[in-house]
Design a protein around this motif. Sequence first.
Motif, short mmCIF file in Angstrom:
data_model
loop_
_atom_site.label_atom_id
_atom_site.label_comp_id
_atom_site.label_asym_id
_atom_site.label_seq_id
_atom_site.Cartn_x
_atom_site.Cartn_y
_atom_site.Cartn_z
N GLU A 2 0.84 -1.20 0.00
CA GLU A 2 0.00 0.00 0.00
C GLU A 2 0.88 1.26 0.00
N ARG A 3 0.32 2.34 -0.55
CA ARG A 3 1.05 3.62 -0.57
C ARG A 3 0.22 4.71 0.07
N SER A 4 0.89 5.70 0.65
CA SER A 4 0.21 6.84 1.27
C SER A 4 0.92 8.14 0.90
N LEU A 5 0.14 9.21 0.80
CA LEU A 5 0.70 10.55 0.51
C LEU A 5 0.86 11.28 1.84
N ILE A 6 2.07 11.73 2.08
CA ILE A 6 2.37 12.45 3.32
C ILE A 6 2.95 13.82 2.98
N LEU A 7 2.51 14.84 3.71
CA LEU A 7 3.10 16.17 3.59
C LEU A 7 3.65 16.57 4.94
N LYS A 31 8.90 2.65 3.21
CA LYS A 31 9.86 2.93 2.14
C LYS A 31 9.48 4.21 1.41
N ILE A 32 10.45 5.09 1.22
CA ILE A 32 10.23 6.33 0.46
C ILE A 32 10.22 5.98 -1.02
N VAL A 33 9.11 6.25 -1.71
CA VAL A 33 9.10 6.00 -3.15
C VAL A 33 9.06 7.29 -3.97
N ALA A 34 8.79 8.42 -3.29
CA ALA A 34 8.87 9.73 -3.95
C ALA A 34 9.03 10.78 -2.87
N VAL A 74 5.71 10.08 -0.95
CA VAL A 74 4.89 8.87 -1.00
C VAL A 74 5.66 7.79 -0.24
N LEU A 75 4.99 7.18 0.73
CA LEU A 75 5.59 6.10 1.52
C LEU A 75 4.85 4.80 1.24
N GLU A 76 5.61 3.73 1.20
CA GLU A 76 5.05 2.42 0.85
C GLU A 76 5.33 1.40 1.95
N GLY A 77 4.37 0.52 2.17
CA GLY A 77 4.55 -0.56 3.13
C GLY A 77 3.25 -1.32 3.30
N THR A 78 3.31 -2.41 4.05
CA THR A 78 2.08 -3.15 4.36
C THR A 78 1.21 -2.25 5.24
N ASN A 79 -0.06 -2.11 4.87
CA ASN A 79 -0.99 -1.25 5.61
C ASN A 79 -0.44 0.16 5.83
#
Length: 152
Positions: A2-7, A31-34, A74-79
């Motif tokens: 899953e990915r989430s948008l963080i500011l 994990k940082i993907v962007a 954008v951060l990625e990880g399980t849940n």
Amino acid sequence: MERSLILIKPDGVQRGLVGPILGRFEARGLKIVALRLVQVPTELAERHYAVHQGKPFYEGLVEYITSSPVVAMVLEGTNAVAAVRKTVGATRSFEADPGTIRGDLALEVGRNLVHASDAPETAEEEIALWFRDDDLVDYSRDTDAWIFEEGR
Ligand code: DAT
Ligand code: MG
């Protein structure tokens, strides 16, 4: 995954808290993907906060998020969506639990340091709003197997 948008909002950048805030997410295994520093145009702020249009705090919110650069990622990880929200803490910083970013580093709702997507569907919309497809980097980390049970 899953990915989430963080500011990291303007107060986080101005207070020199980019490193400590990002460090909490990294330490959790996300994990940082962007990642990029953005002086937010009013139009982007209005689209990002469209769901709050008409609420009494809306104008202040747009003013706050455009007042100084933010760090978008954008951060990625399980849940990832739920995990990030827990790490960020309650919206009203003064009610956020100790151990959370807001609970440890902020006091007010209008200076709450971080935005984080609230559901996987909104995360996808927000990621598309803030990043182009080719900004998202696909890579694996040597530590993934020690963070993700099904790690690559
Ligand atoms: P969150 O940022 O925890 O997802 P939200 O999406 O409900 O919270 O609201 C977006 C932002 O708007 C929030 O970070 C701070 C501001 N906000 C929300 N409720 C508010 C309120 N009652 N008074 C002032 N600002 C508020
Ligand atoms: Mg929200």
